[in-house]
Design an enzyme around this catalytic site. Structure first.
Site, mmCIF file in Angstrom:
data_model
loop_
_atom_site.group_PDB
_atom_site.id
_atom_site.type_symbol
_atom_site.label_atom_id
_atom_site.label_comp_id
_atom_site.label_asym_id
_atom_site.label_seq_id
_atom_site.Cartn_x
_atom_site.Cartn_y
_atom_site.Cartn_z
ATOM 1 N N LYS A 196 -9.049 -15.302 2.997
ATOM 2 C CA LYS A 196 -7.761 -15.936 3.324
ATOM 3 C C LYS A 196 -7.378 -15.670 4.780
ATOM 4 O O LYS A 196 -7.499 -14.545 5.259
ATOM 5 C CB LYS A 196 -6.684 -15.388 2.383
ATOM 6 C CG LYS A 196 -6.967 -15.688 0.914
ATOM 7 C CD LYS A 196 -5.985 -15.030 -0.019
ATOM 8 C CE LYS A 196 -6.145 -13.532 -0.091
ATOM 9 N NZ LYS A 196 -5.363 -12.913 -1.159
ATOM 10 N N THR A 255 6.718 -14.078 1.796
ATOM 11 C CA THR A 255 5.289 -14.014 1.501
ATOM 12 C C THR A 255 4.957 -12.953 0.461
ATOM 13 O O THR A 255 3.790 -12.745 0.155
ATOM 14 C CB THR A 255 4.490 -13.703 2.785
ATOM 15 O OG1 THR A 255 5.064 -12.527 3.374
ATOM 16 C CG2 THR A 255 4.546 -14.844 3.765
ATOM 17 N N THR A 258 2.052 -13.341 -2.372
ATOM 18 C CA THR A 258 1.195 -14.502 -2.051
ATOM 19 C C THR A 258 -0.216 -14.345 -2.627
ATOM 20 O O THR A 258 -0.753 -15.267 -3.252
ATOM 21 C CB THR A 258 1.088 -14.679 -0.517
ATOM 22 O OG1 THR A 258 2.390 -14.679 0.004
ATOM 23 C CG2 THR A 258 0.413 -15.962 -0.159
ATOM 24 N N GLY A 259 -0.809 -13.160 -2.411
ATOM 25 C CA GLY A 259 -2.184 -12.932 -2.863
ATOM 26 C C GLY A 259 -2.279 -13.013 -4.382
ATOM 27 O O GLY A 259 -3.200 -13.630 -4.933
HETATM 28 C C1 LIG Z 1 2.103 -4.714 -8.811
HETATM 29 C C2 LIG Z 1 1.774 -5.288 -7.485
HETATM 30 N N1 LIG Z 1 0.624 -5.966 -7.323
HETATM 31 C C3 LIG Z 1 0.315 -6.486 -6.119
HETATM 32 C C4 LIG Z 1 1.162 -6.339 -5.050
HETATM 33 C C5 LIG Z 1 0.792 -6.890 -3.715
HETATM 34 O O1 LIG Z 1 1.661 -7.908 -3.308
HETATM 35 P P1 LIG Z 1 2.256 -7.920 -1.826
HETATM 36 O O2 LIG Z 1 1.121 -7.688 -0.874
HETATM 37 O O3 LIG Z 1 2.850 -9.245 -1.640
HETATM 38 O O4 LIG Z 1 3.272 -6.810 -1.760
HETATM 39 C C6 LIG Z 1 2.370 -5.631 -5.254
HETATM 40 N N2 LIG Z 1 3.236 -5.441 -4.259
HETATM 41 N N3 LIG Z 1 2.640 -5.103 -6.483
#
Ligand SMILES: Cc1ncc(COP(=O)(O)O)c(N)n1
Length: 544
Positions: A196, A255, A258-259
């Site tokens: 990405k 964002t 997003t992933g």
């Molecule tokens: C439980 C969990 N899984 C994945 C992410 C990553 O998401 P981001 O990079 O947007 O904070 C997150 N913050 N929390």
């Protein structure tokens, strides 16, 4: 395809990930995505995080055996058409999930069908979501199972640094390096790599990456909307083919998640029967809209709008990353017309000095007449204002325009145009259409609408002035008869007028909090005035 809820046997997608109490990422984002894409979602929770839009302040890992138990429960009864993994938390969980998946897919010599792995490591807010000693297990036991691996650039760098067992992080700073990295990642087992590009905005003109130290100034409106793009790169190791998915780089802080959402959308699309490339392409389109319509739900990063087709967008509050949400939105929404305006052949002729002198003279005369109405429109703003300070601000602009028009006369004199000639010039039809449109909107609409009818002129000239002044291809100095014109709009007094105008629009918008219906009306005003700018250049260029 028929929506899932009308069928007896729905399409099923499973997420194996962490819980985000803030609802923007993790399991919560995945299930929203599955539902939004008409897929029946199941979940295996690896960890529970205490988290909001600002920070992750606690992580509680679920015992690996219990993670495996959840997975057994889902797969032994409900089954699934596709799986995505997100936060796997620690090495024990990575191993337990890999082992259980192998048990249910004993025949898969290599990849488990429709398994999408998002190698979640660090939250956007900075917290580590994967123990540092788990990366080796992830690489050895997990990556060989996955059909599609979806790292972002920092994750790709980290995986490769660990896979090569060196302490030197390979930096990915260009599209070519993304390609090399994608190939190397595929050697670790996944059939398809989706690398990405969201962390690597590229200048559209040169294809070069924006230097990382410039990231904070990306929201500067002088870096035009069209100029930056991102490339999500698909590498299919089965065919050796690269596919570049290009998207406009959106200046937004919405964002968070997003992933997670992207990998969930790919899994949902796979579960609905799309082949891998189609599943990825559709998912990146879905993400782009979900980011564009992002929601401000807390004080930190904004969240995606998973149901953008159901819940209409609202304009975000200004943030450090995007201090001009309304203006950003308008420039994005009207980007095609905006480009026709700011990159018009007339502007190109100014830049390289090839504009016919007659066109410029015709333009200068019409522009003086335009300024007269432009001043009146600001007078109307002073009349419509609700506070003394606001009335004064508009009145000050009227004075400023009057002063500027005197300079205009002096400048015209250098081109051999007399004052009498200017005021006796009949208004061109493009001029009549434009100025009367602005006055009509001003008379019938409120201050925000009036501001938006005026804005394309103010902002566009500011952008054009800055771009031409800084562009190495512009013919500069005495060699260009139009250099003084360029300098005038690049000058700090004009640029600060632009900044004040934008701040004013944003303030009005913040007070009004327009609904999506109202936002569409506002967009139309901005778009129409932008199109009238295009006809003004046409008129000038062809001396109509
Ligand atoms: C439980 C969990 N899984 C994945 C992410 C990553 O998401 P981001 O990079 O947007 O904070 C997150 N913050 N929390």
């Amino acid at each position: 395809m028929t929506p899932v809820f009308h069928e007896h046997v729905p399409f099923k997608a499973l997420t194996i990930a962490g819980s985000d109490s803030g609802g923007g990422a993790g399991i919560q984002a995945d299930l929203k995505t599955f539902t939004s894409l008409e897929t029946f979602g199941t979940s295996v929770i690896t960890s529970v995080t205490s988290q909001n839009t600002v920070a992750v302040d606690g992580i509680h890992a679920i015992p690996a055996a219990f993670v495996a138990q959840q997975l057994e429960a889902v797969l032994s009864d409900i089954g699934t058409n596709a799986i995505k993994t997100g936060m796997l938390c620690n090495a024990e969980i990575v191993s337990a999930v890999a082992k259980t998946l192998r048990k249910f897919y004993p025949d898969s010599a290599k990849n488990i069908p429709n398994l999408v792995v998002d190698p979640v490591m660090i939250a956007t807010s900075g917290a580590a979501l994967l123990d540092s000693d788990a990366i080796e297990t992830l690489i050895k036991e997990f990556l060989p199972l996955c059909l599609i691996l979806t790292p972002n650039v920092p994750e790709a760098e980290f995986i490769l640094a660990n896979a090569q067992k060196t302490n030197i992080t390979p930096k990915i700073d260009s599209l070519d390096q993304m390609k090399l990295a994608a190939r190397e990642l595929a050697c670790l087992g996944p059939s398809i790599i989706l690398l990405k590009g969201g962390h690597l905005p590229l200048y559209k003109s040169s294809g070069k990456a924006v230097p990382r130290e410039l990231f904070d100034s990306i929201s500067d409106l002088s870096i035009e909307m069209e100029e930056l793009e991102l490339v999500d790169l698909i590498y299919d190791s089965r065919t050796g083919v690269f596919t570049e998915l290009r998207k406009a780089f959106l200046r937004t802080s919405s964002t968070h998640g997003t992933g997670c959402t992207l990998s969930a959308a790919i899994a949902a699309n796979l579960s609905r029967g799309h082949e891998a490339h189609e599943a990825i392409t559709r998912a990146t389109d879905y993400i782009q809209s979900a980011i564009r319509d992002g929601l401000t739900v807390g004080n930190g990063k904004g969240c995606l709008n998973h149901f953008h087709h159901v819940v209409p967008r609202s304009i975000e509050k200004p943030t450090r990353f995007n201090p001009h949400p309304l203006t950003t939105h308008l420039l994005q929404a009207c980007r095609d017309d905006w480009k026709k305006y700011t990159h018009h052949a007339f502007v190109q002729g100014i830049a390289d000095g090839t504009l016919p002198k007659e066109s410029f003279i015709h333009y200068m005369k019409q522009d003086y007449l335009f300024l007269q109405t432009y001043a009146r429109a600001h007078g109307l703003g002073a009349f419509k204002a609700r506070t003394m300070a606001e009335s004064k601000a508009f009145a000050d602009i009227v004075v400023h325009i009057a002063d500027e028009s005197r300079l205009h006369i002096d400048y015209c004199a250098k081109w051999g145009i007399t004052y009498e000639e200017i005021v006796n010039t009949p208004e061109s039809m493009a001029n009549v259409a434009y100025t009367r449109y602005v006055l009509d909107i001003g008379m019938t609409g409120d201050l925000l609408e009036l501001g938006l009818a005026i804005a394309p002129c103010l902002i566009g000239y500011g952008q054009i002035g800055r771009r031409l002044y800084n562009d190495p291809n512009t013919l500069k100095g005495d060699a260009n008869p139009y250099w003084e014109w360029i300098k005038n709009y690049e000058a700090s007094d004009y640029q600060s007028a632009v900044a004040r105008g934008i701040a004013n629009l944003e303030r009005q918008c913040n007070i009004q909090q327009p609904s999506s219906h109202r936002l569409k009306q506002l967009e139309e005003v901005f778009r129409t005035a932008t199109r009238l700018e295009v006809s003004f250049w046409d008129m000038a260029l062809h001396q109509l």
